[in-house]
Design an enzyme around this catalytic site. Structure first.
Site, short mmCIF file in Angstrom:
data_model
loop_
_atom_site.label_atom_id
_atom_site.label_comp_id
_atom_site.label_asym_id
_atom_site.label_seq_id
_atom_site.Cartn_x
_atom_site.Cartn_y
_atom_site.Cartn_z
N GLU A 40 94.38 135.49 -29.23
CA GLU A 40 93.29 136.23 -29.87
C GLU A 40 92.07 135.34 -30.02
O GLU A 40 92.17 134.16 -30.35
CB GLU A 40 93.75 136.71 -31.25
CG GLU A 40 92.69 137.46 -32.03
CD GLU A 40 93.17 137.87 -33.42
OE1 GLU A 40 92.57 138.81 -33.99
OE2 GLU A 40 94.13 137.26 -33.93
N LYS A 106 90.42 145.99 -31.21
CA LYS A 106 91.41 145.86 -32.28
C LYS A 106 91.26 146.97 -33.32
O LYS A 106 90.18 147.18 -33.89
CB LYS A 106 91.26 144.49 -32.95
CG LYS A 106 92.34 144.15 -33.97
CD LYS A 106 92.10 142.74 -34.51
CE LYS A 106 93.18 142.31 -35.50
NZ LYS A 106 92.92 140.94 -36.00
N CYS A 140 97.08 140.93 -32.73
CA CYS A 140 97.51 140.28 -33.97
C CYS A 140 97.97 141.25 -35.06
O CYS A 140 99.09 141.74 -35.03
CB CYS A 140 96.39 139.38 -34.49
SG CYS A 140 96.96 138.06 -35.59
#
Length: 256
Positions: A40, A106, A140
């Protein structure tokens, strides 16, 4: 499909230095690799200062990825800061050789790090096709939300790129394994090492089989690279013999 995960320390908020370091590591990838994944925010570290970078610097990252993919002949994925009309995104780029670059923003922003105050959340779950594989990218904190990444019979590989802290390393491994078992898919997790001004990281990049078995291995000659081979034939055979997916509950995601 031959996969390689590069878990490396990241230079804090230094795009040029990070790209140079990853170029060095990518040069060690052996011929025949199909998919390479980076952590990430691999170009900056997990920064909450996206405005310090120029649009030119940020736009150069996916261009760099596309050039690597074209030159090396493998797909390259990882997340980076992206600037847009509505603000900044934590964006997973997927560069395929000689093809348009794809992206996923994300969805779940890490509020304990105030990510939601600096980035705009994505609204669309995506699946990318590559060499006959269907790949679902996640970033994540998305790992903690199984409904968002639930397999709807539409992907074969679930990918998580992360800056996951060492203090929660066991949770990282446990959740990755759970996502593999419950979704009957391969799960790939690539995490960084080193430290930034706030957090320490210890890697733990791994590939799980649909049965929750660890398939990945470290190369002692190249300690920053973890490799694994995954098989679409084996995946389909397992799903046919143990068709849990046929009894899954239907649902629809509604943006609140």
């Amino acid at each position: 499909m031959k996969t390689a995960l590069i878990q490396a320390d990241l230079a804090w908020e230094d795009i040029g230095k990070n790209l140079s370091n990853f170029e060095r590591l990518l040069s060690k990838i052996k011929t025949g690799c199909d998919l390479v994944l980076l952590p990430e925010m691999f170009s900056t570290g997990f920064t909450m200062n996206p405005s310090r970078f120029s649009d030119e610097e940020l736009n150069n990252v996916p261009l760099w990825m596309q050039k690597i993919a074209n030159d090396k002949g493998f797909a390259l994925g990882g997340s980076s800061v992206a600037a847009g009309v509505n603000g900044y995104s934590n964006r997973f780029y997927f560069a395929r050789p000689d093809a348009d670059i794809l992206f996923y923003d994300k969805r779940h922003l890490f509020r304990m790090g105030e990510e939601q105050n600096h980035y705009v959340a994505g609204t669309e779950r995506k699946v990318f096709e590559y060499n006959g594989w269907r790949i679902c990218p996640q970033i994540c904190y998305d790992l903690r939300f199984p409904v968002w990444c639930r397999n709807r019979n539409d992907y074969d590989v679930l990918v998580f790129v992360a800056d996951w802290p060492a203090s929660r390393q066991d949770i990282w491994t446990s959740l990755l394994k759970a996502r593999a078992i419950e979704n009957q898919c391969y799960v790939i997790g690539v995490n960084r090492t080193g430290a930034d001004p706030n957090v320490t990281y210890t890697g733990g990049s791994v590939v799980f089989s649909p049965k929750g078995e660890i398939l990945s291995q470290n190369n002692p000659e190249i300690p920053f690279i973890v490799t694994a081979d995954i098989s679409l034939e084996n995946l389909q055979s397992f799903r046919d013999k143990f068709p849990v997916w046929m009894d899954a509950d239907g649902f629809t995601l509604i943006d609140s």
